[in-house]
Design a protein around this motif. Structure first.
Motif, PDB file in Angstrom:
ATOM      1  N   THR A   1     -28.178  13.644  15.188  1.00 28.72           N
ATOM      2  CA  THR A   1     -28.955  12.651  14.460  1.00 28.72           C
ATOM      3  C   THR A   1     -29.549  13.242  13.189  1.00 28.72           C
ATOM      4  O   THR A   1     -30.071  14.365  13.194  1.00 28.72           O
ATOM      5  CB  THR A   1     -30.094  12.113  15.347  1.00 28.72           C
ATOM      6  N   HIS A   2     -29.484  12.482  12.101  1.00 28.91           N
ATOM      7  CA  HIS A   2     -30.100  12.889  10.846  1.00 28.91           C
ATOM      8  C   HIS A   2     -31.620  12.766  10.943  1.00 28.91           C
ATOM      9  O   HIS A   2     -32.147  12.053  11.820  1.00 28.91           O
ATOM     10  CB  HIS A   2     -29.593  12.013   9.701  1.00 28.91           C
ATOM     11  N   PRO A   3     -32.363  13.438  10.037  1.00 29.23           N
ATOM     12  CA  PRO A   3     -33.828  13.342  10.077  1.00 29.23           C
ATOM     13  C   PRO A   3     -34.374  11.925   9.987  1.00 29.23           C
ATOM     14  O   PRO A   3     -35.484  11.672  10.448  1.00 29.23           O
ATOM     15  CB  PRO A   3     -34.265  14.191   8.868  1.00 29.23           C
ATOM     16  N   ASP A   4     -33.600  10.973   9.420  1.00 25.53           N
ATOM     17  CA  ASP A   4     -34.122   9.601   9.334  1.00 25.53           C
ATOM     18  C   ASP A   4     -34.162   8.891  10.673  1.00 25.53           C
ATOM     19  O   ASP A   4     -34.777   7.825  10.812  1.00 25.53           O
ATOM     20  CB  ASP A   4     -33.298   8.779   8.333  1.00 25.53           C
ATOM     21  N   GLY A   5     -33.499   9.446  11.689  1.00 25.81           N
ATOM     22  CA  GLY A   5     -33.520   8.853  13.015  1.00 25.81           C
ATOM     23  C   GLY A   5     -32.659   7.625  13.181  1.00 25.81           C
ATOM     24  O   GLY A   5     -32.587   7.061  14.275  1.00 25.81           O
ATOM     25  N   ARG A   6     -31.981   7.190  12.127  1.00 22.71           N
ATOM     26  CA  ARG A   6     -31.177   5.969  12.190  1.00 22.71           C
ATOM     27  C   ARG A   6     -29.677   6.237  12.061  1.00 22.71           C
ATOM     28  O   ARG A   6     -28.872   5.372  12.388  1.00 22.71           O
ATOM     29  CB  ARG A   6     -31.617   4.983  11.100  1.00 22.71           C
ATOM     30  N   SER A   7     -29.320   7.391  11.547  1.00 21.07           N
ATOM     31  CA  SER A   7     -27.913   7.723  11.358  1.00 21.07           C
ATOM     32  C   SER A   7     -27.646   9.110  11.911  1.00 21.07           C
ATOM     33  O   SER A   7     -28.577   9.867  12.207  1.00 21.07           O
ATOM     34  CB  SER A   7     -27.533   7.663   9.871  1.00 21.07           C
ATOM     35  N   ALA A   8     -26.368   9.424  12.058  1.00 26.09           N
ATOM     36  CA  ALA A   8     -25.994  10.709  12.641  1.00 26.09           C
ATOM     37  C   ALA A   8     -24.676  11.176  12.047  1.00 26.09           C
ATOM     38  O   ALA A   8     -23.862  10.368  11.568  1.00 26.09           O
ATOM     39  CB  ALA A   8     -25.878  10.599  14.163  1.00 26.09           C
ATOM     40  N   GLU A   9     -24.473  12.503  12.099  1.00 26.63           N
ATOM     41  CA  GLU A   9     -23.206  13.095  11.682  1.00 26.63           C
ATOM     42  C   GLU A   9     -22.354  13.334  12.919  1.00 26.63           C
ATOM     43  O   GLU A   9     -22.835  13.892  13.909  1.00 26.63           O
ATOM     44  CB  GLU A   9     -23.446  14.410  10.945  1.00 26.63           C
ATOM     45  N   PHE A  10     -21.083  12.920  12.865  1.00 30.66           N
ATOM     46  CA  PHE A  10     -20.220  13.062  14.033  1.00 30.66           C
ATOM     47  C   PHE A  10     -19.131  14.092  13.749  1.00 30.66           C
ATOM     48  O   PHE A  10     -18.853  14.463  12.599  1.00 30.66           O
ATOM     49  CB  PHE A  10     -19.574  11.717  14.387  1.00 30.66           C
ATOM     50  N   SER A  11     -18.502  14.563  14.814  1.00 30.62           N
ATOM     51  CA  SER A  11     -17.319  15.417  14.705  1.00 30.62           C
ATOM     52  C   SER A  11     -16.436  15.149  15.913  1.00 30.62           C
ATOM     53  O   SER A  11     -16.904  14.678  16.955  1.00 30.62           O
ATOM     54  CB  SER A  11     -17.693  16.894  14.626  1.00 30.62           C
ATOM     55  N   LEU A  12     -15.159  15.466  15.780  1.00 32.94           N
ATOM     56  CA  LEU A  12     -14.179  15.222  16.845  1.00 32.94           C
ATOM     57  C   LEU A  12     -13.180  16.371  16.852  1.00 32.94           C
ATOM     58  O   LEU A  12     -12.724  16.808  15.795  1.00 32.94           O
ATOM     59  CB  LEU A  12     -13.448  13.898  16.614  1.00 32.94           C
ATOM     60  N   LEU A  13     -12.846  16.834  18.034  1.00 34.89           N
ATOM     61  CA  LEU A  13     -11.847  17.891  18.179  1.00 34.89           C
ATOM     62  C   LEU A  13     -11.009  17.586  19.412  1.00 34.89           C
ATOM     63  O   LEU A  13     -11.558  17.363  20.498  1.00 34.89           O
ATOM     64  CB  LEU A  13     -12.521  19.256  18.335  1.00 34.89           C
ATOM     65  N   VAL A  14      -9.683  17.553  19.256  1.00 38.09           N
ATOM     66  CA  VAL A  14      -8.757  17.304  20.364  1.00 38.09           C
ATOM     67  C   VAL A  14      -7.793  18.480  20.436  1.00 38.09           C
ATOM     68  O   VAL A  14      -7.253  18.926  19.410  1.00 38.09           O
ATOM     69  CB  VAL A  14      -7.991  15.983  20.169  1.00 38.09           C
TER      70      VAL A  14
END
Length: 867
Positions: free
Chosen positions: A787-800
């Motif tokens: 979650t970003h500091p704004d609490g409303r958005s987040a950074e995602f990642s994916l690994l397969v």
């Protein structure tokens, strides 16, 4: 490796602009700040900007910097902060003191709207010695090194820095938080957890407003590197109003200790021992060999060794051997004694003590230990007492990485902190689910009972209601029935079987034993009839104003070999529910045996809680009584943990006494206090807990296109080896697409960051697969967000994993991640994808992400999805 944390522009800026008035009209604070900034070369770019000068915004924007320092009068701070945002600064420091809460709130709101990270507005500033940055009023720039310090008090921090110089300690970051902060301790800890230049962390705090974010950040930081905490203000002013023994026994300071243990951090009790502990932890804390309690001593005199042994007993260490070399202790005898003590199986560390005697040269003896260092398998500490040659020897030993001290007490105390660190690291690894593996409780019945009591505008449960709530969680209780008359009491007693006990039943909150409200071992109907009337008379005489008086009948529990225990629950802001355990009975407060732990518990944590109580010494074979059934006691504590997790309305609870023997245990009496509806949610969200439980409810099966089946669950701390194996098995191209680097394995700090998460600010979902029934589990894929500091958005990642590409696993993992993010109230997921990673770009487009160029990183594409 650089730190790409959002706070990097604030705590490690590459460019700084000082916003102030024109020369000759600056405030004294601005002059001091400018002097500090220019006192040493800054590796970045420093600009001084007159906020009152004329010019277009485009001209001002040339001063764009990572960090803007606002050295302005209070009345100009809001305008200065808005200017920093308009000219493109990324973070702001407002040094000073004495600004009130209203202005601080206004500045925080302005910074949030402008997207600025704000340190202050009542901050003594920050230092980054590696960069030559001193934006503080803390004195000269501290020497560079690997220790970071965070403090809520600028004055104390200045004193600590001055004391550190005498200990030869260097710093990576120095940050003074101050009151009413925007960027707080938790956010700074998150930065330091991933900072490659920080090897150990010291935190000074005076109080907390919110425990969950602090605990989350502290757990992550302590998993990555040693963390020491100096807490001031040990006692809360005033007497705590409590309606149970648990509430009386447990104080705020003891709860704070319990929280630190669970976070994997170590508490120091005085500033004098802070840097000795930091020095020892920095050298020994992250070694592969844990330090527990076994300490061997070698000395050239009996006095120093006895002093060290006495102090070891005081701080909870066990001296396994004491080797006195006598006054003529030579270099050779020191080397052979340390070598021999290192071989002892019962020894975790060796402390070599040296008194300044003419026949035992300090330098020669130190050189002997330095020569021995390459073959040492266990930690070695030294105490070279005295000055002159002894001080020179301490310097040589310390420079070689051997913790060296001037006094036996300091050496032993520092080792005790290392031992506490390793013990607490075991607690940190425990992430239990809210419900234990025991048979499930009757949650619907328990919540219905609570709803009924609250609907009657009551907060104190009767004994029958309290026991019914315990029974809903499968806790064994003695049968309790209410009698409205002496005749009813006789009929109930005849059905229960003699002997019985009669007890006061009242909603007034008074303790039964305080008003003679208990009669025990009544053997027959006559005794029950007479006892009923006698109990009412006793209570009315002891408490004439008591009105709601009732009587309950209970069978007497067997007590011949039983130990009386006390198990309770308190609600201690800001940490929420805390489980209490110790000796029970009518003298519970006098005995004052009180061990505490934060929920949720598993069996390991329950056993640790039991062992910390003094009554633990009586639970084995004791005075002719067989050992109690320890598994039953552990299960009871896990049941209480379930109640704490699933029933946020609980405020206080006593189960006292619990009678425990070799056949099991039974709760004889219980007292439960609820919060009102306005104080607590009616359904569990786990936000009332300082440590969020493991989200076991997320587990599900994920079928793949080729017929293989994966199991989805959240990441756990013990997944580190599996995650490392996943990365090692990737092709170079897949590895570079995920990490934008040519690494072949994850460094320890990244493994810690990826596997120990709080399941609220961060989430990581694993897809696990077995090649066969006996094969080990392997990670087929992982999706995560932070979650970003704004609490409303987040950074995602994916690994397969390469072997699972093209099977739809990435889409399934991301869809599961979307569901969790929506439940947490997130509105958007963002991510960076290499522009050459066409497979990933195709996947995110199919999932509804937008794809745009990234101005700051031209090799990447910014992808976003509204949830």
């Amino acid at each position: 490796m650089d730190n790409h944390h959002p706070l990097r522009p604030l705590l490690a800026p590459r460019s700084v602009v000082l916003l102030t008035g024109p020369e000759g009209q600056r405030t004294p604070q601005a002059d001091r700040m400018l002097l500090q900034l220019k006192a040493q070369p800054f590796e970045g770019e420093l600009t001084v900007l007159d906020v009152g000068r004329s010019g277009t915004l485009a001209e001002l924007a040339r001063a764009r910097a990572d960090l803007a320092v606002l050295a302005l009068p209070p009345g100009e701070l809001c305008a200065g902060l808005e200017l920093a945002g308009r000219i493109g600064c990324r973070s702001v420091l407002i040094p000073g003191s004495g600004l009130d809460a209203a202005l601080a709130r206004q500045l925080r709101e302005l910074a949030a709207r402008a997207g600025l990270h704000l340190l202050g507005p009542n901050s003594s500033g920050l230092q980054n010695p590696r960069l030559g940055l001193n934006a503080s009023s803390l004195g000269p720039l501290a020497p560079a090194g690997g220790l970071a310090v965070l403090s809520q008090s600028g004055a104390l921090l200045a004193a600590l820095l001055e004391g550190a110089s005498a200990n030869g300690i260097g710093f990576s970051s120095v940050v003074a938080i101050g009151p009413y902060p925007a960027v707080d301790l938790a956010e700074c800890l998150m930065y330091l957890a991933s900072d490659p230049h920080t090897h150990s962390i010291v935190v000074h705090l005076e109080g907390l407003e919110a425990a969950r974010p602090f605990m989350s950040a502290l757990r992550l930081a302590a998993h990555a590197k040693p963390v020491l905490v100096l807490k001031t203000g040990r006692r809360q002013d005033g007497q705590r109003a409590a309606q149970t023994h648990s509430g009386v026994l447990a104080g705020r300071d003891e709860v704070f200790d319990a929280a630190l243990r669970r976070a994997g951090a170590v508490r120091v009790n005085a500033s004098a021992e802070l840097f000795a502990a930091a020095k020892c932890l920095g050298a020994l804390g992250r070694s592969g060999r844990p330090v527990e309690r076994g300490l061997a001593l070698v000395s050239n005199g009996g006095g120093p060794a006895v002093l060290a042994a006495d102090w070891a007993e005081r701080v909870g260490l066990r001296v396994t051997a004491l080797h006195d070399l006598a006054a003529e202790g030579s270099a050779e005898s020191y080397r052979e004694a340390v070598r021999a003590l290192q071989q002892r199986a019962d020894t975790d560390a060796v402390l070599a003590l040296h008194a300044p005697l003419p026949v035992s040269p300090a330098t020669d003896c130190a050189q002997a230990l330095l020569a021995l260092r390459p073959e040492l398998e266990k930690p070695l500490l030294v105490c070279w007492m005295g000055e002159g040659a002894s001080a020179e020897a301490r310097t040589q030993l310390g420079a070689a990485g051997i913790p060296s001290f001037r006094s036996p007490e300091a050496a032993v105390g520092a080792l005790a902190h290392v031992a506490a660190y390793h013990r607490n690291q075991h607690l940190l690894q425990q992430v239990p689910a809210p419900l234990s593996p025991l048979p499930p409780p009757d949650l619907a019945g328990a919540r219905l009972l609570i709803d009924t009591v609250l609907a009657q505008r009551r907060h104190l449960l009767s004994e029958m209601e309290s026991k019914a709530l315990l029974a809903a969680f499968r806790i064994p209780v003695t049968g309790t029935l209410q009698a409205r008359s002496a005749h009813e009491a006789m009929m109930i007693a005849a059905q229960l079987g003699y002997p019985v006990a009669l007890k006061l039943d009242s909603h007034s909150g008074v303790h039964k034993s305080d008003v003679d409200g208990v009669l025990l071992n009544l053997p027959d109907a006559l005794a029950v009839r007479d006892g009923f009337e006698r109990l009412l008379r006793q209570v009315q005489q002891a408490a004439p104003g008591l009105r709601d008086i009732g009587v309950t009948v209970q069978p007497m529990a067997a007590t011949r070999h039983a130990r009386e225990l006390h198990i309770g629950l308190i609600h201690e802001p800001p940490f929420g529910p805390v489980i209490v355990f110790g000796a029970g009975g009518t003298m519970v407060e006098l005995i004052d045996d009180c061990a505490m732990e934060l929920p949720p518990l598993n069996r390991f944590l329950a056993r640790q809680l039991i062992e910390r109580a003094r009554v633990a010494a009586t639970l084995g074979p004791w005075r002719g009584a067989p050992a109690i059934q320890m598994e039953a006691l552990e299960a009871l504590l896990m049941r209480v943990s379930e109640m704490a997790c699933e029933l946020p309305q609980l405020r206080e609870m006593d189960i006292n006494p619990v009678l425990a023997d070799d056949q099991g245990l039974v709760a004889v009496d219980a007292r439960i206090v609820l919060a009102t509806e306005a104080q607590a949610p009616l359904q569990p969200t786990y936000r009332h807990l300082a440590i969020r439980p493991f989200p076991a409810q997320l587990a599900q099966g994920l079928p793949l296109r080729d017929g293989r089946l994966c199991q989805l669950r959240a990441v756990q701390p013990d997944d580190a080896e599996r995650l490392q194996a996943l990365v090692a098995g990737l092709s170079p191209e897949s590895r570079y697409n995920r990490f934008a680097a040519t690494l072949t394995e994850l460094p320890p700090r990244l493994l810690a960051r990826f596997t120990l998460i709080d399941y609220e600010r961060e989430m990581a979902l694993l897809a696990l697969h077995r090649e066969g029934p006996e094969a080990p589990e392997q990670i087929a894929g992982v999706a995560r967000y932070t979650t970003h500091p704004d609490g409303r958005s987040a950074e995602f990642s994916l690994l397969v994993a390469d072997g699972f590409a093209g099977q739809g696993l990435g889409s399934r993992l991301m869809e599961a991640l979307f569901a969790v993010a929506r439940e947490q109230g997130l509105e958007r997921l963002d991510g960076l994808v290499l522009k050459h990673n066409q497979a990933m770009l195709k996947l995110v487009r199919a999932l509804g992400f937008s794809v745009e160029p990234c101005e700051d990183e031209p090799d990447f594409r910014m992808v976003r999805k509204r949830l």
